[in-house]
Every structure is written in structure tokens, then in C-alpha cells.
Design a protein around this motif. Structure first.
Motif, PDB file in Angstrom:
ATOM      1  N   GLU A 294      -1.110   6.972 -12.268  1.00 50.64           N
ATOM      2  CA  GLU A 294       0.078   6.596 -13.038  1.00 50.64           C
ATOM      3  C   GLU A 294       0.818   5.442 -12.372  1.00 50.64           C
ATOM      4  O   GLU A 294       1.381   4.575 -13.038  1.00 50.64           O
ATOM      5  N   GLU A 295       0.820   5.426 -11.062  1.00 45.52           N
ATOM      6  CA  GLU A 295       1.412   4.316 -10.310  1.00 45.52           C
ATOM      7  C   GLU A 295       0.680   3.011 -10.628  1.00 45.52           C
ATOM      8  O   GLU A 295       1.299   1.965 -10.859  1.00 45.52           O
ATOM      9  N   ALA A 296      -0.655   3.080 -10.635  1.00 43.13           N
ATOM     10  CA  ALA A 296      -1.461   1.896 -10.941  1.00 43.13           C
ATOM     11  C   ALA A 296      -1.165   1.386 -12.346  1.00 43.13           C
ATOM     12  O   ALA A 296      -0.997   0.174 -12.562  1.00 43.13           O
ATOM     13  N   ARG A 297      -1.100   2.305 -13.306  1.00 47.61           N
ATOM     14  CA  ARG A 297      -0.819   1.901 -14.691  1.00 47.61           C
ATOM     15  C   ARG A 297       0.546   1.238 -14.810  1.00 47.61           C
ATOM     16  O   ARG A 297       0.686   0.186 -15.435  1.00 47.61           O
TER      17      ARG A 297
ATOM     18  N   TYR B 132       0.873  -1.169   0.000  1.00 49.42           N
ATOM     19  CA  TYR B 132       0.000   0.000   0.000  1.00 49.42           C
ATOM     20  C   TYR B 132       0.914   1.225   0.000  1.00 49.42           C
ATOM     21  O   TYR B 132       1.724   1.399   0.897  1.00 49.42           O
ATOM     22  N   ILE B 133       0.781   2.069  -1.016  1.00 50.94           N
ATOM     23  CA  ILE B 133       1.702   3.190  -1.231  1.00 50.94           C
ATOM     24  C   ILE B 133       3.073   2.619  -1.578  1.00 50.94           C
ATOM     25  O   ILE B 133       4.018   2.624  -0.777  1.00 50.94           O
ATOM     26  N   ALA B 134       3.177   2.092  -2.775  1.00 51.96           N
ATOM     27  CA  ALA B 134       4.408   1.453  -3.224  1.00 51.96           C
ATOM     28  C   ALA B 134       5.512   2.484  -3.455  1.00 51.96           C
ATOM     29  O   ALA B 134       5.233   3.672  -3.656  1.00 51.96           O
ATOM     30  N   PRO B 135       6.772   2.049  -3.405  1.00 50.98           N
ATOM     31  CA  PRO B 135       7.880   2.949  -3.748  1.00 50.98           C
ATOM     32  C   PRO B 135       7.670   3.552  -5.136  1.00 50.98           C
ATOM     33  O   PRO B 135       7.071   2.920  -6.017  1.00 50.98           O
ATOM     34  N   GLN B 136       8.200   4.754  -5.330  1.00 48.95           N
ATOM     35  CA  GLN B 136       7.922   5.480  -6.571  1.00 48.95           C
ATOM     36  C   GLN B 136       8.822   5.023  -7.719  1.00 48.95           C
ATOM     37  O   GLN B 136       9.478   5.817  -8.386  1.00 48.95           O
ATOM     38  N   GLU B 137       8.807   3.716  -7.941  1.00 48.05           N
ATOM     39  CA  GLU B 137       9.546   3.139  -9.061  1.00 48.05           C
ATOM     40  C   GLU B 137       9.028   3.676 -10.392  1.00 48.05           C
ATOM     41  O   GLU B 137       9.765   3.742 -11.373  1.00 48.05           O
ATOM     42  N   TRP B 138       7.790   4.041 -10.423  1.00 47.66           N
ATOM     43  CA  TRP B 138       7.183   4.562 -11.654  1.00 47.66           C
ATOM     44  C   TRP B 138       7.714   5.942 -12.004  1.00 47.66           C
ATOM     45  O   TRP B 138       7.499   6.434 -13.104  1.00 47.66           O
ATOM     46  N   VAL B 139       8.450   6.553 -11.075  1.00 44.69           N
ATOM     47  CA  VAL B 139       9.026   7.876 -11.317  1.00 44.69           C
ATOM     48  C   VAL B 139      10.531   7.797 -11.497  1.00 44.69           C
ATOM     49  O   VAL B 139      11.088   8.337 -12.451  1.00 44.69           O
ATOM     50  N   TRP B 140      11.227   7.101 -10.573  1.00 47.08           N
ATOM     51  CA  TRP B 140      12.694   7.173 -10.557  1.00 47.08           C
ATOM     52  C   TRP B 140      13.339   5.828 -10.260  1.00 47.08           C
ATOM     53  O   TRP B 140      14.165   5.695  -9.353  1.00 47.08           O
ATOM     54  N   SER B 141      12.958   4.819 -10.992  1.00 50.25           N
ATOM     55  CA  SER B 141      13.533   3.492 -10.793  1.00 50.25           C
ATOM     56  C   SER B 141      15.016   3.482 -11.150  1.00 50.25           C
ATOM     57  O   SER B 141      15.413   3.859 -12.246  1.00 50.25           O
ATOM     58  N   LEU B 142      15.847   3.067 -10.187  1.00 47.16           N
ATOM     59  CA  LEU B 142      17.282   2.935 -10.442  1.00 47.16           C
ATOM     60  C   LEU B 142      17.627   1.581 -11.040  1.00 47.16           C
ATOM     61  O   LEU B 142      18.687   1.407 -11.626  1.00 47.16           O
ATOM     62  N   SER B 143      16.720   0.618 -10.869  1.00 49.99           N
ATOM     63  CA  SER B 143      16.976  -0.727 -11.382  1.00 49.99           C
ATOM     64  C   SER B 143      15.655  -1.422 -11.675  1.00 49.99           C
ATOM     65  O   SER B 143      14.762  -1.441 -10.816  1.00 49.99           O
ATOM     66  N   PRO B 144      15.512  -2.013 -12.864  1.00 48.22           N
ATOM     67  CA  PRO B 144      14.298  -2.775 -13.172  1.00 48.22           C
ATOM     68  C   PRO B 144      14.069  -3.913 -12.180  1.00 48.22           C
ATOM     69  O   PRO B 144      12.947  -4.376 -12.001  1.00 48.22           O
ATOM     70  N   ARG B 145      15.156  -4.338 -11.534  1.00 53.66           N
ATOM     71  CA  ARG B 145      15.048  -5.449 -10.592  1.00 53.66           C
ATOM     72  C   ARG B 145      14.175  -5.081  -9.398  1.00 53.66           C
ATOM     73  O   ARG B 145      13.448  -5.927  -8.858  1.00 53.66           O
TER      74      ARG B 145
END
Length: 441
Positions: A154-157, A123-136
Motif C-alpha cells: 500500500e505504501e508503494a501504491r 528506504y522505509i518512508a514515513p507513513q504518510e500513506w496512513v496518517w498524513s497531516l499535510s499533503p506538503r
């Protein structure tokens, strides 16, 4: 009565707030469904007050940056070991992770390996959808999560495209704002006069921000106080439309005009209506953590600020403000929902920023949540070398005394609100979590 146990893991001041709101909703929904609910958590005082049994307090051990994280490695590992031992001996019905990326990925992977039958909700995931340093990192979140409750469209998408089971619930602050006092109620509670300018300063919710950000925001406040003390100032929203205006130049010279001058303050000062009372600016600083009281009080004295540090009155400070100068974070969305214009800034250590930019190729479109929600600039944000006192003052003066700029900001706020969802966010999240709890029967 059915008995269920939920384990919640989060960190930092904002996570404690979100966790407390979720716990309140979980307990309400559980009561309606005839569930005897036990909540065990990593979090803070707000979550404890809402009824969680804390295994560790994580509100004071959060950080942003590489070097900034080092002092908190050992305390974090100690709390993590305690939590994992508890989980191994007392498997819950559901594990809920709230933000807090590094530690929560560790908890999630532990559950995936050691307790694969226990469902994990992010719930309230890290903002990987904005600034992912690694696809992993994204792949790990998707693999270990049974349900991802997204707060932004946008996070959901993003996570749905990566294969996660996603449910968009909206942003929990939408539920919180109706409980805030009105502007008039807040000003009465704080003793702020109707024609008095009130500026909220929000410098720090993490230890590192005291070091890197407080000097900048207090220096800006010092300059702003000096500039405004030469004006007979009044916020634009009390101006009356039409008619001949008696105005005062922000450099102290009087003039008369039949209209307001709204030129860019970087080229020449705007003209503002003469106030009935000459007021110096008053700064209000809500205390985010008791550990920061002493350095903030000392800085107020050192910079000679006409400022008030308040405890347990954050809602009143935000609701009463004409303007906020603030670090980037969840509070930016609170200010949007309260219609308070803001200047956002952020700084980390020079070495951390250099490593991130040159070695990690770190790049973000925006840093403040309001701009991220709409993926365009609706609030001024100043990052790293651009986050100077002079730039903060320039942007603050624009929002205080340029009515066109201020009005555009408020119109953008209205548009952004539509992307935060409807009231009932925490109830929707709680129902989804309890549904998973039943699946473990």
C-alpha cells in the motif's frame, strides 16, 4: 577497486536495527561487485557494529507527539548541524534515509538544495500513506527522493500515485526471522518449562513511553498475575483434542466437561484444561535501551511482578512467548512472523492527543502495523483513553484462553505474511542503492 561512500540517516531503536540489516547487505553486495564501501551514518550501536562510522547516536532522541518532542529539539538540531557540515565537506555517492520523518526531511531538503547531484533514497518512508497531516510532506518526500524503496504494497501504491519512483522490496523483518531460535530453543535458553505460561511485556523504546505507557502495562500485568495465579493454567496450544476434559475455572472452581467452553470472557470465564503443574504467570521484558533499566527494574519491584528483565535476548523472549502485551511498533510485525498473539496499545499525553484530534483533525484507521498492512483488525489495539489496564487484561485473557479467538488470530497472521514479501529484502534494497551509487560516477 571502485570506492563508494554511502551516508545513512535514521533514528530510534527500530531505525538502528533496520539500518544495521541494510549495512550488512550493502557490504555483502559491495564485496561481490568489487566495491570498497565506506558507510557514514546517524544511527545507533547496531549500525556501528555492522561497520558504520557514526556522526551521532540518534537512538535515544526519538519521540511521538507534539509536547513529547520538545526535549529532543536541541539534541536533534545539534546532530543535524554536524551531519550537514560533514555532507557539505564530504559529499557521498548516495544518501539513504530510513524513516525518522522530521529530521530526515531536513537532511533530504539540504541535499536537494546544496548537493543536487547526490541521489537520495528513502528506504522505509514515513507513513504518510496512513496518517498524513499535510499533503506538503508527501510532496516533499517525492520531490527530494530519487528512489523510494517501499516495504508495504500500500505504501508503494500511494507514493507511486504521487509521482515517486518506487520499488517495492518487501519488509526487512522477513530476512531477520529465519535467524530466530525456535520456540523450543528459546524456552530452553530462558529456562521456561514446556507447560509454563510466558508473557512478553514490551512497554517502551522511547523516553516518553516510560512515562505514559509503562504504568498501564505494569498495572495490567499485576492484575493478570493475580487472575492467573488462581488458575492451574496451560496455554491452549498444548490442549489435546477430544475426550472427556478435566477443566478448571479461572475463578478457581473445578468442573468437568466433554468439550472446551470458549464463551467470551467479558460475560463469563472460559474453562481451561487442568494443567499437571500449577504455574504463576511469568513476564519477560526485553530491555530496548540501557537508559530504561532503572525505571523498569523499580516498576517491577513496585508492582510486585514475577518478571525477568533481559538484555540482548529479545529474539528469545519473543520466540518463547505465549502472548505479548506490547506498544505499537515494528515489534508487532516480528510477533506476527513468530506466530505470537498480541495485544497492542499506545498513549501520548492528553494535551497532545487533544490538539491532534481537535486542531490537526488527526485520524487514523489503525495504528499497529499488522492491522495497517491488511487495513482491517487482526490484532486488538487500544489507543489513548481505551488503553487501560482493565482493557489490556480483558484482551489478554481472550487470547490466552479462548482457543477460537487465538486460532483466528494465527490464521490472520498467515494471510498477512503474504503482503510482507519474500526473503532477500535487504539484498534487493542494497542492490538498488548501489546501482544509484554507480550513477554518480
Amino acid at each position: 577497486m571502485t570506492k563508494k561512500t554511502i551516508f545513512i540517516s535514521t533514528g530510534e531503536v527500530s531505525g538502528d536495527l533496520q539500518g544495521a540489516m541494510l549495512i550488512d547487505a550493502l557490504k555483502k553486495q559491495a564485496t561481490q561487485q568489487g566495491i570498497e564501501l565506506t558507510i557514514v551514518a546517524l544511527g545507533g550501536e547496531k549500525m556501528a557494529l555492522s561497520g558504520a562510522t557514526l556522526l551521532g547516536n540518534t537512538t535515544g532522541i526519538g519521540s511521538v507527539g507534539l509536547l513529547e518532542s520538545l526535549p529532543f529539539v536541541l539534541p536533534t538540531l545539534t546532530i543535524q548541524r554536524r551531519a550537514k557540515q560533514y555532507l557539505q565537506n564530504n559529499p557521498p555517492d548516495v544518501v539513504v534515509l530510513i524513516d525518522y520523518m522530521g529530521p530526515n526531511l531536513g537532511i533530504g531538503k539540504f541535499i536537494q538544495r546544496q548537493l543536487p547531484k547526490v541521489p537520495v533514497v528513502y528506504y522505509i518512508a514515513p507513513q504518510e500513506w496512513v496518517w498524513s497531516l499535510s499533503p506538503r510532506n508527501t510532496a516533499t518526500i517525492v520531490e527530494m527522493t530519487h528512489k523510494l524503496l517501499a516495504i508495504f504494497p500500500e505504501e508503494a501504491r500511494y507514493f507511486a500515485e504521487k509521482g515517486a519512483s518506487v520499488h517495492w522490496v518487501g519488509h526487512p523483518l522477513v530476512d531477520r526471522i529465519p535467524s530466530y531460535p525456535s520456540r523450543e530453543q528459546a524456552r530452553t535458553a530462558l529456562g521456561i518449562k514446556p507447560d509454563q505460561t510466558a508473557i512478553a511485556l514490551l512497554p517502551a523504546s522511547r523516553h516518553q513511553e516510560i512515562k505514559y505507557m509503562m504504568p498501564i502495562i505494569f498495572s495490567a500485568a499485576q492484575q493478570l498475575q493475580e487472575k492467573l495465579s488462581t488458575c492451574r493454567d496451560v496455554p491452549w496450544h498444548v490442549w489435546e483434542a477430544g475426550g472427556d476434559k478435566s477443566t478448571v475455572n479461572c475463578r478457581g472452581g473445578f468442573s468437568h466437561s466433554d468439550k472446551l467452553v470458549t464463551d467470551n470472557l467479558s460475560t463469563k470465564p472460559a474453562l481451561i484444561q487442568k494443567s499437571k503443574l500449577s504455574q504463576s504467570p511469568i513476564f519477560w521484558i526485553p530491555l530496548s535501551h540501557q537508559a530504561y533499566r532503572q525505571p523498569i527494574e523499580k516498576a517491577i519491584e513496585d508492582y510486585g511482578l514475577q518478571a525477568t528483565l533481559v538484555t540482548e535476548k529479545t529474539q528469545e523472549v519473543l520466540a518463547a512467548a505465549d502472548l505479548a502485551i506490547t506498544k505499537s511498533g515494528t515489534v508487532n510485525l516480528e510477533l506476527v512472523l513468530l506466530n505470537v498473539p498480541q495485544v497492542v496499545f499506545y498513549r501520548v499525553s492528553s494535551l497532545t492527543y487533544w490538539i491532534a484530534r481537535n486542531f490537526l483533525k488527526f485520524s487514523i484507521p489503525f495504528m499497529s502495523p499488522p492491522n495497517l498492512v491488511v487495513m482491517r483488525s487482526i490484532v486488538p489495539e487500544l489507543l489513548q483513553e481505551n488503553a487501560t489496564p482493565e482493557n489490556l487484561v480483558r484482551e489478554a485473557m481472550e487470547l490466552l484462553f479462548n482457543p477460537q479467538n487465538r486460532q483466528q488470530t494465527l490464521e490472520n497472521y498467515q494471510q498477512m505474511r503474504q503482503l510482507l514479501g519474500e526473503v532477500g529484502v535487504c539484498d534487493r534494497a542494497a542492490l538498488a542503492i548501489l546501482q544509484l551509487a554507480y550513477s554518480t560516477q
